[in-house]
Design a protein around this motif. Structure first.
Motif, short mmCIF file in Angstrom:
data_model
loop_
_atom_site.label_atom_id
_atom_site.label_comp_id
_atom_site.label_asym_id
_atom_site.label_seq_id
_atom_site.Cartn_x
_atom_site.Cartn_y
_atom_site.Cartn_z
N ILE A 786 -4.20 1.93 1.33
CA ILE A 786 -3.99 0.53 1.00
C ILE A 786 -5.34 -0.02 0.53
CG2 ILE A 786 -3.30 -1.75 1.80
CD1 ILE A 786 -1.04 0.24 1.68
N ARG A 787 -5.33 -0.62 -0.63
CA ARG A 787 -6.59 -1.06 -1.23
C ARG A 787 -6.51 -2.54 -1.58
NH1 ARG A 787 -6.98 2.86 -4.56
NH2 ARG A 787 -6.00 1.95 -6.41
N TRP A 788 -7.57 -3.27 -1.20
CA TRP A 788 -7.71 -4.67 -1.58
C TRP A 788 -8.96 -4.82 -2.42
CZ3 TRP A 788 -11.62 -8.20 -1.15
CH2 TRP A 788 -11.30 -9.54 -1.45
N ARG A 789 -8.85 -5.57 -3.52
CA ARG A 789 -10.01 -5.79 -4.37
C ARG A 789 -10.00 -7.22 -4.89
NH1 ARG A 789 -9.80 -1.76 -8.35
NH2 ARG A 789 -11.30 -0.50 -7.20
N ALA A 790 -11.16 -7.84 -4.84
CA ALA A 790 -11.30 -9.20 -5.37
C ALA A 790 -11.13 -9.19 -6.88
CB ALA A 790 -12.68 -9.77 -5.00
N GLY A 791 -10.68 -10.31 -7.40
CA GLY A 791 -10.51 -10.40 -8.84
C GLY A 791 -9.04 -10.43 -9.22
N LYS A 792 -8.78 -10.03 -10.46
CA LYS A 792 -7.42 -10.07 -10.97
C LYS A 792 -7.05 -8.73 -11.58
CE LYS A 792 -7.21 -15.02 -12.03
NZ LYS A 792 -6.12 -15.25 -11.06
N GLY A 793 -5.78 -8.55 -11.80
CA GLY A 793 -5.31 -7.32 -12.44
C GLY A 793 -3.80 -7.28 -12.46
N ASP A 794 -3.27 -6.60 -13.47
CA ASP A 794 -1.82 -6.46 -13.53
C ASP A 794 -1.41 -5.00 -13.74
OD1 ASP A 794 -2.52 -5.97 -16.13
OD2 ASP A 794 -1.56 -7.77 -16.94
N GLY A 795 -2.36 -4.05 -13.57
CA GLY A 795 -2.02 -2.65 -13.76
C GLY A 795 -2.93 -1.74 -12.97
N VAL A 796 -2.68 -0.44 -13.10
CA VAL A 796 -3.49 0.57 -12.41
C VAL A 796 -3.89 1.64 -13.42
CG1 VAL A 796 -2.47 0.20 -10.14
CG2 VAL A 796 -1.36 1.77 -11.75
N THR A 797 -4.94 2.37 -13.10
CA THR A 797 -5.42 3.46 -13.98
C THR A 797 -5.60 4.72 -13.15
OG1 THR A 797 -7.68 2.63 -13.67
CG2 THR A 797 -6.53 1.99 -15.68
N SER A 798 -5.49 5.87 -13.81
CA SER A 798 -5.41 7.15 -13.11
C SER A 798 -6.70 7.57 -12.43
CB SER A 798 -4.98 8.25 -14.08
OG SER A 798 -5.90 8.36 -15.16
N ASP A 799 -7.82 6.94 -12.75
CA ASP A 799 -9.06 7.31 -12.07
C ASP A 799 -9.02 6.92 -10.59
OD1 ASP A 799 -9.07 4.63 -12.92
OD2 ASP A 799 -11.25 4.51 -12.80
N GLU A 800 -8.08 6.06 -10.20
CA GLU A 800 -7.99 5.66 -8.80
C GLU A 800 -6.82 6.30 -8.06
OE1 GLU A 800 -8.30 1.42 -8.46
OE2 GLU A 800 -10.43 1.46 -8.93
N LEU A 801 -6.17 7.26 -8.69
CA LEU A 801 -5.27 8.13 -7.92
C LEU A 801 -6.11 8.88 -6.90
CD1 LEU A 801 -3.07 9.52 -10.84
CD2 LEU A 801 -2.27 8.07 -8.95
N LEU A 802 -5.59 9.05 -5.70
CA LEU A 802 -6.42 9.53 -4.59
C LEU A 802 -7.05 10.89 -4.85
CD1 LEU A 802 -4.33 8.34 -1.51
CD2 LEU A 802 -6.15 7.17 -2.75
N LEU A 803 -6.29 11.82 -5.44
CA LEU A 803 -6.82 13.16 -5.65
C LEU A 803 -7.66 13.28 -6.91
CD1 LEU A 803 -3.76 15.34 -4.57
CD2 LEU A 803 -5.67 14.49 -3.19
N SER A 804 -7.81 12.16 -7.67
CA SER A 804 -8.66 12.17 -8.86
C SER A 804 -10.12 11.99 -8.52
CB SER A 804 -8.23 11.06 -9.83
OG SER A 804 -6.94 11.29 -10.33
N SER A 805 -10.43 11.65 -7.28
CA SER A 805 -11.83 11.48 -6.89
C SER A 805 -12.59 12.77 -7.11
CB SER A 805 -11.91 11.08 -5.41
OG SER A 805 -13.23 11.17 -4.96
#
Length: 813
Positions: A786-805
């Motif tokens: 579960i991730r909380w981030r300040a700011g705004k956004g309406d989408g996600v990108t694959s660099d933040e898929l868990l196994l992409s680290s």
């Protein structure tokens, strides 16, 4: 009375001759009226010149001024068709035609009266002389009659003239000799007349006679094109008469389109204007080159402009003929004469680019861009020229907004397919900005589990992890710090299992698990064509074998169609409790294990086409642990893929399918749980050949899924290595105990599903679940965050898929 008449007739005859051929005193050359454009361009060929001044000089017998005016008009109006009457009278004036114009009346000067009276008295004294009478009678004849006199009679009269030593007789016989073609005699008579003349008009007549003789010789030399003779006449010319005649002849030849002869004459008299026009009119490469050299050698406004125009033409011509260095030289020479136009300045840049002279091209294009700051073509060339020079690109981006825009646009255009979303966000890519505020403060909580099951007892290993972390962006970096809490569970060895320093003969009473905490930190950097990642781990604080700092450094370079990545790593081997944290003997007296694998891995991927690519990975490592034998391993893999996404669904970012082949080898089989072994899978050979599939849904939506799977045919071989490779068996007779050789063949495969979903501007949930098997081995893993981030956004990108680290994938991709 008769003598007086004869005397008067002689004077009138000489007066008519001198009036015809002797110019009155010049008071300056008259200029015709014209206007010259500000740029110094020659007037149009259709424009007709004003001839007022030219006619004035012809009528006044001013030879030099008439020739100068004629030459000036020809230079200003090169297309001027000379009227026939002008041509005829100029020829007559220069001694090229016989005949007379209406003589201008000559009024005797008052100062000449005493001299005239003296001559009349002398004439009265000599009036009865037969010699005088003969010459006076000859003077009374008509010009035609004098011209028809025999050569013998003329020579006799010349002798009389020489005896009498009178200026008027010298002039009479000089002109007669010219009519008879007796030029040497004419020269002598005019020379004697010049010596004895008292009146200015007689001196002028004598000089005109000499010039007429010279003119005849000049015409003969011109007819023969005898330049040696013409040069001699010029050297002996004290009155500029020869030069005037040659200039007039040069323009006549120019009008007759005899440009080569005309140019030679202009050269002889040092007439640069005429020479230049004659060279241009020849229209040959050599003449154009000579005209160019001439124009650039004369420091006057007109010739400087001509030189500049020629340089501009040559610059373009050299570029068109691919003589780029000469084109640059012409442009630089032109810049010394006048300010270059933007096109001329840019042409230096284009030519320098062709010969890979980056410094010259950059300087030229910069000068253009400074005048046209919104010129995207020039700005793009500056970016392309300096694409490998970050220092220059940064300077240009700071100075020129268009360069900055292009760099940002190109960066984001390349960054998106390379999954450099942090870089895209930094460069204001609308898709990245709208997807999420990447540099906002973030907080995460996650949980994951993995389970390994093999042989009964020690072959089973489970790990449950929970973590919390905070992160954000700083300049070009993303960072995160996390605190881990982990629980380890291991299967218990059974009676007769080999464990520690012996074969167990009773129920195991040692540890089969524990829980502990760890600390880790990581940072990620992205730049155009480059990624960098680093992390540090310290885990676990209270494990059986003292913990060490581990981590990795990864770098990736993106080329046009190739990606190269490398990682230096140092990490715990996570196959079992023994390999990951170490464990105790059954009596808790001693600990061993905790295997640290250190090495390097590399990847090279190349796109053959937009849909077909090949890749290869390799890893070399060394493994060491507390009271564990040292080991080495080698692993390589090659695969080929084809992207079928466009054939399946527009909602897919990619779907790659293809074959692969992998090979893994260890020097020693240290898979046991006795002292000296590390409890990790270490076959002498593990070969797999099969196929794989990987798909990813579109970026920047509020949800995303990634699926991976593979299926292969595998073979495992393990050597007959000792159970106590370090010689620490409890019983000496156990030192020779070995595992025994083994091999197995069968199917292996895995399946992994990842996903993430954005609930609103600040909250995102992500997770994964996967299953793997190989012969007798099986593994399961799953995780959620579960991730909380300040700011705004309406989408996600694959660099933040868990196994992409990169910490998990092994590469900074």
């Amino acid at each position: 009375m008769k003598d007086t008449f004869k005397r008067t007739a002689l004077v009138l005859a000489l007066g008519a001759i001198t009036a015809l051929l002797v110019p009155t005193q010049a008071i300056g050359q008259t200029k015709t009226t014209y206007k010259e454009k500000d740029l110094g361009l020659l007037p149009s060929q259709q424009v007709q010149p004003d001839l007022t001044g030219l006619w004035y000089h012809i009528n006044e017998r001013q030879v030099k001024q008439a020739n100068d005016e004629f030459g000036r008009l020809k230079a200003l109006y090169p297309g001027w068709q000379v009227p026939k009457e002008v041509e005829t009278e100029l020829n007559r004036l220069n001694g090229r035609l016989k005949g007379t114009l209406k003589p201008a009346p000559v009024k005797p000067l008052e100062s000449d009266e005493p001299k005239r009276a003296s001559q009349e008295r002398e004439s009265t004294l000599l009036k009865a002389s037969p010699k005088v009478s003969a010459l006076e009678e000859f003077a009374q004849r008509t010009p035609k009659a004098r011209a028809n006199a025999s050569e013998q009679q003329v020579r006799r009269l010349v002798e009389l003239s020489n005896q009498l030593k009178r200026t008027d007789f010298y002039l009479l016989m000089g002109w007669t000799a010219i009519d008879k073609g007796m030029l040497d005699i004419a020269t002598k008579q005019f020379s004697l007349a010049l010596e004895t003349a008292v009146r200015d008009i007689d001196k002028q007549s004598a000089q005109q006679g000499l010039d007429s003789v010279t003119g005849i010789w000049l015409q003969q030399a011109l007819a023969l094109r005898d330049f040696e003779a013409l040069e001699t006449f010029l050297e002996l010319d004290n009155s500029n008469y020869v030069k005037d005649v040659l200039i007039g002849e040069a323009w006549q030849q120019y009008d007759a389109k005899n440009y080569t002869f005309s140019e030679a004459l202009f050269h002889l008299v040092d007439d640069d204007e005429g020479k230049y026009l004659a060279l241009i009119a020849q229209e040959t490469e050599s003449s154009k080159q000579d005209a160019f050299a001439l124009a650039c050698s004369i420091n006057t406004d007109v010739f400087i402009r001509r030189c500049a125009d020629a340089l501009a033409t040559r610059q373009a011509q050299f570029y068109d003929s691919m003589r780029y260095k000469q084109s640059i030289e012409a442009g630089e020479a032109l810049s010394q004469l006048r300010r270059l136009s933007l096109d001329e300045q840019a042409l230096i840049g284009w030519a320098a680019k062709e010969i890979q002279d980056t410094t010259t091209a950059t300087a030229a294009f910069e000068r253009v861009l400074s005048k046209t700051p919104n010129d995207s073509v020039i700005a793009n060339e500056l970016v392309s020229l300096n694409q490998s020079d970050d220092t220059t690109l940064n300077r240009l981006a700071l100075k020129y907004t268009e360069v900055k825009r292009i760099l940002q646009e190109r960066t984001t255009r390349n960054a998106w397919p390379r999954k450099q979303f942090w870089l895209a966000y930094q460069n204001d890519d609308p898709r990245g900005v709208l997807s999420q505020t990447k540099d906002g403060l973030s907080a995460v909580y996650g949980m994951n589990t993995r389970s390994r099951s093999g042989g009964e007892g020690l072959g089973n290993f489970d790990v449950l992890s929970q973590y919390v972390g905070i992160g954000s962006g700083y300049k070009n970096w993303l960072w995160q710090v996390s605190l881990d809490y982990k629980q380890f569970y291991s299967g218990r060895p059974q009676t007769n299992d080999w464990f520690g320093d012996r074969q167990l003969g009773s129920t195991f009473s040692g540890i089969s698990g524990f829980e502990d905490t760890a600390l880790r930190a990581e940072a990620f950097y992205q730049a155009p064509d480059f990624n960098f990642y680093v992390n540090l781990d310290y885990a676990m604080f209270d494990q059986p074998v003292k913990a060490e700092v581990t981590g990795q450094i990864s770098a990736t370079k993106f080329l046009a169609n190739t990606t190269v990545a490398a990682t230096l790593f140092r990490k715990a081997k996570e196959d079992s409790l023994l390999s990951q944290t170490g464990t105790f003997y059954t009596d808790h007296t001693q600990a061993w294990g905790y295997v640290i694998e250190s090495g390097v891995r590399g990847l090279v991927a190349h796109s053959i086409t937009d849909k077909v690519s090949v890749a290869g990975t390799a890893q070399v490592s060394r493994l060491e642990g507390e009271r564990v034998a040292n080991n080495s391993s080698l692993s390589v893999r090659g695969d080929m893929s084809y992207d079928i996404a466009s054939l399946v669904s527009p909602k897919l970012d990619y779907w790659r399918v293809g074959p692969f082949l992998s090979y893994t080898s260890y020097d020693k089989n240290l898979s046991g749980f006795t002292v000296g072994n590390g409890g990790y899978f270490s076959p002498s050979q593990f070969i797999s050949i099969g196929g794989y599939s990987e798909l990813l849904t579109l970026e920047a939506l509020n949800w995303q899924i990634k699926l991976r799977s593979s299926l292969a045919f595998s073979r495992v071989e393990q050597d007959d290595d000792l159970r106590f490779p370090t010689g620490e068996a409890f019983r000496p007779q156990d030192l020779d105990e070995a595992f025994g050789e083994s091999s197995d063949t069968g199917l292996s495969g895995n399946f992994m599903a990842e996903g993430q979903y954005r609930f609103n501007d600040n909250w995102i949930a992500a997770g994964y679940i996967g299953k793997a098997f190989a012969v007798e081995y099986q593994a399961f893993e799953a995780g959620i965050q579960i991730r909380w981030r300040a700011g705004k956004g309406d989408g996600v990108t694959s660099d933040e898929l868990l196994l992409s680290s990169p910490r998990i994938s092994g590469f900074a991709l």
